[in-house]
Scaffold this motif. Structure first.
Motif, PDB file in Angstrom:
ATOM      1  N   ARG A  67     -34.614  -6.897  12.381  1.00  0.00           N
ATOM      2  CA  ARG A  67     -33.711  -6.504  13.463  1.00  0.00           C
ATOM      3  C   ARG A  67     -32.913  -5.247  13.131  1.00  0.00           C
ATOM      4  NH1 ARG A  67     -33.454 -12.247  13.692  1.00  0.00           N
ATOM      5  NH2 ARG A  67     -34.038 -13.059  15.760  1.00  0.00           N
ATOM      6  N   ASN A  68     -33.013  -4.769  11.867  1.00  0.00           N
ATOM      7  CA  ASN A  68     -32.299  -3.547  11.509  1.00  0.00           C
ATOM      8  C   ASN A  68     -32.955  -2.882  10.304  1.00  0.00           C
ATOM      9  OD1 ASN A  68     -30.797  -4.071   8.820  1.00  0.00           O
ATOM     10  ND2 ASN A  68     -30.372  -5.919  10.016  1.00  0.00           N
ATOM     11  N   TRP A  69     -32.552  -1.636  10.049  1.00  0.00           N
ATOM     12  CA  TRP A  69     -33.073  -0.879   8.907  1.00  0.00           C
ATOM     13  C   TRP A  69     -31.942  -0.428   7.966  1.00  0.00           C
ATOM     14  CZ3 TRP A  69     -38.151  -0.657   7.891  1.00  0.00           C
ATOM     15  CH2 TRP A  69     -39.037  -0.929   8.939  1.00  0.00           C
ATOM     16  N   HIS A  70     -30.746  -0.965   8.181  1.00  0.00           N
ATOM     17  CA  HIS A  70     -29.618  -0.480   7.385  1.00  0.00           C
ATOM     18  C   HIS A  70     -28.878  -1.577   6.625  1.00  0.00           C
ATOM     19  CE1 HIS A  70     -27.531  -1.970  10.952  1.00  0.00           C
ATOM     20  NE2 HIS A  70     -26.377  -1.845  10.308  1.00  0.00           N
ATOM     21  N   ARG A  71     -29.366  -2.813   6.713  1.00  0.00           N
ATOM     22  CA  ARG A  71     -28.716  -3.915   6.010  1.00  0.00           C
ATOM     23  C   ARG A  71     -29.693  -4.573   5.023  1.00  0.00           C
ATOM     24  NH1 ARG A  71     -23.501  -4.121   6.014  1.00  0.00           N
ATOM     25  NH2 ARG A  71     -23.530  -6.405   5.844  1.00  0.00           N
ATOM     26  N   SER A  77     -28.477  -8.900  13.372  1.00  0.00           N
ATOM     27  CA  SER A  77     -28.609  -8.134  14.614  1.00  0.00           C
ATOM     28  C   SER A  77     -28.034  -6.738  14.425  1.00  0.00           C
ATOM     29  CB  SER A  77     -27.877  -8.843  15.763  1.00  0.00           C
ATOM     30  OG  SER A  77     -26.494  -8.977  15.455  1.00  0.00           O
ATOM     31  N   ASP A  78     -28.664  -5.772  15.041  1.00  0.00           N
ATOM     32  CA  ASP A  78     -28.236  -4.382  14.924  1.00  0.00           C
ATOM     33  C   ASP A  78     -27.313  -4.051  16.091  1.00  0.00           C
ATOM     34  OD1 ASP A  78     -27.929  -1.768  14.315  1.00  0.00           O
ATOM     35  OD2 ASP A  78     -30.016  -1.179  14.652  1.00  0.00           O
ATOM     36  N   ASP A  79     -26.039  -4.492  15.972  1.00  0.00           N
ATOM     37  CA  ASP A  79     -25.094  -4.268  17.066  1.00  0.00           C
ATOM     38  C   ASP A  79     -24.132  -3.122  16.770  1.00  0.00           C
ATOM     39  OD1 ASP A  79     -23.570  -5.365  15.098  1.00  0.00           O
ATOM     40  OD2 ASP A  79     -22.980  -7.165  16.209  1.00  0.00           O
ATOM     41  N   GLY A  80     -24.393  -2.411  15.653  1.00  0.00           N
ATOM     42  CA  GLY A  80     -23.582  -1.248  15.330  1.00  0.00           C
ATOM     43  C   GLY A  80     -22.247  -1.550  14.680  1.00  0.00           C
ATOM     44  N   THR A  81     -21.978  -2.797  14.343  1.00  0.00           N
ATOM     45  CA  THR A  81     -20.675  -3.157  13.800  1.00  0.00           C
ATOM     46  C   THR A  81     -20.655  -3.202  12.269  1.00  0.00           C
ATOM     47  OG1 THR A  81     -21.183  -5.531  13.886  1.00  0.00           O
ATOM     48  CG2 THR A  81     -20.155  -4.533  15.840  1.00  0.00           C
ATOM     49  N   LYS A  82     -21.822  -3.249  11.644  1.00  0.00           N
ATOM     50  CA  LYS A  82     -21.865  -3.376  10.194  1.00  0.00           C
ATOM     51  C   LYS A  82     -22.344  -2.081   9.546  1.00  0.00           C
ATOM     52  CE  LYS A  82     -22.438  -8.388  10.163  1.00  0.00           C
ATOM     53  NZ  LYS A  82     -23.234  -9.525   9.687  1.00  0.00           N
ATOM     54  N   THR A  88     -31.185   0.842   1.522  1.00  0.00           N
ATOM     55  CA  THR A  88     -31.959   0.634   2.746  1.00  0.00           C
ATOM     56  C   THR A  88     -32.571   1.945   3.217  1.00  0.00           C
ATOM     57  OG1 THR A  88     -29.989   0.969   4.114  1.00  0.00           O
ATOM     58  CG2 THR A  88     -30.493  -1.294   3.439  1.00  0.00           C
ATOM     59  N   ARG A  89     -33.515   1.845   4.135  1.00  0.00           N
ATOM     60  CA  ARG A  89     -34.187   3.042   4.625  1.00  0.00           C
ATOM     61  C   ARG A  89     -33.190   4.019   5.254  1.00  0.00           C
ATOM     62  NH1 ARG A  89     -39.187   2.819   8.855  1.00  0.00           N
ATOM     63  NH2 ARG A  89     -40.132   1.766   7.056  1.00  0.00           N
ATOM     64  N   THR A  90     -32.271   3.486   6.042  1.00  0.00           N
ATOM     65  CA  THR A  90     -31.269   4.353   6.676  1.00  0.00           C
ATOM     66  C   THR A  90     -30.397   5.025   5.628  1.00  0.00           C
ATOM     67  OG1 THR A  90     -31.214   2.914   8.619  1.00  0.00           O
ATOM     68  CG2 THR A  90     -29.359   4.411   8.316  1.00  0.00           C
ATOM     69  N   PHE A  91     -30.008   4.280   4.603  1.00  0.00           N
ATOM     70  CA  PHE A  91     -29.181   4.832   3.526  1.00  0.00           C
ATOM     71  C   PHE A  91     -29.891   6.002   2.844  1.00  0.00           C
ATOM     72  CE2 PHE A  91     -28.349   5.103  -0.997  1.00  0.00           C
ATOM     73  CZ  PHE A  91     -26.972   5.226  -1.051  1.00  0.00           C
ATOM     74  N   ILE A 164     -37.427  -4.184  -8.818  1.00  0.00           N
ATOM     75  CA  ILE A 164     -36.323  -4.138  -7.856  1.00  0.00           C
ATOM     76  C   ILE A 164     -36.872  -3.884  -6.463  1.00  0.00           C
ATOM     77  CG2 ILE A 164     -34.205  -2.945  -7.183  1.00  0.00           C
ATOM     78  CD1 ILE A 164     -33.835  -2.196 -10.115  1.00  0.00           C
ATOM     79  N   ASP A 165     -36.532  -4.770  -5.537  1.00  0.00           N
ATOM     80  CA  ASP A 165     -36.803  -4.554  -4.116  1.00  0.00           C
ATOM     81  C   ASP A 165     -35.670  -3.655  -3.618  1.00  0.00           C
ATOM     82  OD1 ASP A 165     -37.051  -4.622  -1.362  1.00  0.00           O
ATOM     83  OD2 ASP A 165     -37.522  -6.753  -1.275  1.00  0.00           O
ATOM     84  N   VAL A 166     -35.956  -2.369  -3.459  1.00  0.00           N
ATOM     85  CA  VAL A 166     -34.906  -1.366  -3.264  1.00  0.00           C
ATOM     86  C   VAL A 166     -34.110  -1.605  -1.988  1.00  0.00           C
ATOM     87  CG1 VAL A 166     -34.459   1.098  -2.932  1.00  0.00           C
ATOM     88  CG2 VAL A 166     -36.134   0.344  -4.644  1.00  0.00           C
ATOM     89  N   ALA A 167     -34.780  -1.941  -0.898  1.00  0.00           N
ATOM     90  CA  ALA A 167     -34.094  -2.105   0.386  1.00  0.00           C
ATOM     91  C   ALA A 167     -33.122  -3.284   0.368  1.00  0.00           C
ATOM     92  CB  ALA A 167     -35.103  -2.281   1.513  1.00  0.00           C
ATOM     93  N   ARG A 168     -33.377  -4.254  -0.498  1.00  0.00           N
ATOM     94  CA  ARG A 168     -32.464  -5.403  -0.630  1.00  0.00           C
ATOM     95  C   ARG A 168     -31.611  -5.309  -1.886  1.00  0.00           C
ATOM     96  NH1 ARG A 168     -34.041 -10.362  -1.396  1.00  0.00           N
ATOM     97  NH2 ARG A 168     -36.033  -9.871  -2.390  1.00  0.00           N
ATOM     98  N   GLN A 169     -31.911  -4.326  -2.764  1.00  0.00           N
ATOM     99  CA  GLN A 169     -31.243  -4.195  -4.058  1.00  0.00           C
ATOM    100  C   GLN A 169     -31.246  -5.542  -4.785  1.00  0.00           C
ATOM    101  OE1 GLN A 169     -29.476  -0.980  -5.476  1.00  0.00           O
ATOM    102  NE2 GLN A 169     -31.395  -0.678  -4.354  1.00  0.00           N
ATOM    103  N   ALA A 170     -32.438  -6.153  -4.804  1.00  0.00           N
ATOM    104  CA  ALA A 170     -32.599  -7.479  -5.394  1.00  0.00           C
ATOM    105  C   ALA A 170     -33.686  -7.450  -6.468  1.00  0.00           C
ATOM    106  CB  ALA A 170     -32.959  -8.505  -4.323  1.00  0.00           C
TER     107      ALA A 170
END
Length: 490
Positions: A67-71, A77-82, A88-91, A164-170
């Motif tokens: 649902r998003n590319w920045h979390r 949900s990508d509601d623009g609040t977080k 992440t890809r957006t980062f 390391i899973d980079v998008a999750r930093q895990a």
């Protein structure tokens, strides 16, 4: 059979804590990831898992919906609040588009034969150094044609590595052969990064010789006893394999170690921050924040410098420098960590910060406190020789010994207060009955570790001797008795 351990998976084996397992959402049995061909990092993307038996009737496993590319949690949900989270890809897209002051203003560029122990002892090792060519460094590496498949051939495909899973930093674990297969696939479903493959105990070690300066300065190479009961730390030979857009967030290398990096092929971008008092305080606060991943640390300091490390370049990063790393194109690099005498105070400061941040032992320098005791014993010998020859120690050594004495005293006092009945500093066991008071001096009368017998009253009076010699060089009058009396620890 009564008392038999439960068995799981298609292999019908008992539970093994060292192997990752996944639960089937239908039959509720547990399965080894290797048995059902599900990597640990892939399990995080599965919403409902169906084992091989259950998927016959219920269909394949169901994946989570993005649902998003920045979390880090892409199901939010990508509601623009977080805010955007690191890795992440957006980062990464935003990071690539940003401007930073060039690291040329703070980096020293040298030829390999100029980077000597004598030079660093004279001028200090406080600024990053780039050596554009390997000549003169004493560094030996495979040719730039060396591939990830060659790494597998020398290290072994069955070796379990941290990924390391980079998008999750895990973090997760997988076999090296599976990572190589992923790396060679042009259609990669996610960004995976390997930064902690230490290969000293593999055949690949024969292909790599660390830079001379790293070996000459290294505490481990110079001071670690051959007969130590502790395992010698292996931290000088790492292979880093990262695909494009891999990102490691801001950090200080464990124990405040200095680092050497060499890019064999590809390119890495370092974001460098000076370890000033203010920046270190900000870093510690940021590291302990619950919103750490949502705040770009480079925005909190006055200057965050951008350093592009190209193929064939070698970077030497001093103690305490805060840095993040972006892999701007597929890359293989080699590197290593080393503690040394030039920045003892900063190394100890970084270690104490790790303790306050409750850094897991897995991510700390192995036996850091133990090696500090080994170093103290050797530095005492150095001070004695200098005094006998009529020479004064350099300022970096005087400041370093002073910081080391303070740290060792502090650790001793804490161990005694924490273990009233059993003194166990740095993992070394001393029962209270082994300590006797002689004119207010506590002596270790009996120890089981042979290399500690160099001083009958080690470790207490080792500190006293260091205090005494340091005082002599600094025109401070000490007597052994008065200094030892200050060690009223028990």
């Amino acid at each position: 059979m009564a008392g038999a351990a439960p068995v799981y998976c298609v292999c019908r084996q008992p539970y093994d804590v060292s192997r990752f397992m996944i639960e089937c959402d239908i039959c509720k049995d547990w399965f080894h990831s290797s048995c059902v061909k599900v990597e640990e990092h892939q399990a995080a993307d599965i919403d409902l898992y169906h084992c091989p038996n259950c998927e016959v009737l219920h269909g394949p496993s169901q994946l989570k919906k993005r649902r998003n590319w920045h979390r880090h949690d892409y199901t939010e949900s990508d509601d623009g609040t977080k805010p955007v989270q690191a890795g992440t890809r957006t980062f990464v897209q935003q990071l690539r588009a940003r401007s930073f002051p060039s690291a040329d203003d703070i980096i020293l560029r040298m030829n390999g034969n100029q980077l000597t122990q004598r030079y660093l002892e004279k001028h200090g090792f406080n600024s990053p150094i780039i050596v554009p060519q390997m000549d003169g460094l004493g560094l030996r590496l495979p040719s730039p044609t060396f591939s990830v498949m060659d790494v597998e051939r020398y290290v072994g495909g069955d070796k379990i590595i941290d990924v390391i899973d980079v998008a999750r930093q895990a973090d997760s674990k997988m076999k090296l052969r599976n990572f190589v297969k992923y790396f060679m696939n042009p259609d990669r479903p996610k960004v995976l990064n390997v930064i902690s493959l230490e290969f000293s105990d593999t055949k690949m070690s024969e292909l790599v010789k660390v830079p001379d300066i790293g070996k000459k300065l290294s505490w481990v190479e110079n001071y670690w006893p051959d007969d130590s009961v502790f395992t010698k730390p292996f931290v000088q030979k790492y292979c880093l394999m990262g695909v494009e857009d891999s990102y490691t967030d801001f950090h200080i290398d464990f124990g405040g170690t200095s680092v050497w990096y060499h890019v064999l092929w590809g390119e890495k971008i370092f974001y460098l921050i000076k370890p000033t008092d203010e920046n270190l305080a900000l870093y510690e606060s940021w590291s302990s924040s619950v919103t750490q991943s949502e705040e770009f640390f480079g925005d909190k300091v006055d200057n965050c410098y951008k350093c592009v490390l190209k193929q064939g370049h070698t970077l030497f990063l001093p103690t305490g420098w805060i840095h993040a790393v972006l892999t701007s194109q597929d890359c293989m690099a080699f590197g290593g960590n080393f503690l040394h005498n030039l920045n003892i105070g900063m190394q100890l400061r970084c270690y104490e910060m790790e303790k306050r941040l409750k850094t897991p032992d897995l991510f700390k320098f192995p036996f850091f406190e133990a090696i500090c005791w080994f170093v103290a014993k050797n530095l005492l010998e150095n001070l004695k020789e200098l005094r006998e020859d009529g020479f004064h120690p350099p300022n970096y050594l005087k400041h370093g010994v002073k910081a080391l004495i303070s740290a060792l005293k502090s650790w001793m006092k804490k161990e005694v207060s924490d273990n009233v009945g059993d003194l166990r500093f740095g993992g070394w066991g001393y029962s209270r009955s082994c300590l006797t008071s002689v004119s207010g001096i506590y002596h270790v009368e009996k120890v089981t570790t042979r290399h500690l017998l160099m001083y009958r009253d080690y470790p207490y009076c080792l500190l006293c001797w260091l205090d005494s010699f340091l005082g002599a060089f600094c025109d401070i009058q000490f007597t052994r008795k008065s200094v030892c009396a200050s060690h009223d620890l028990v």
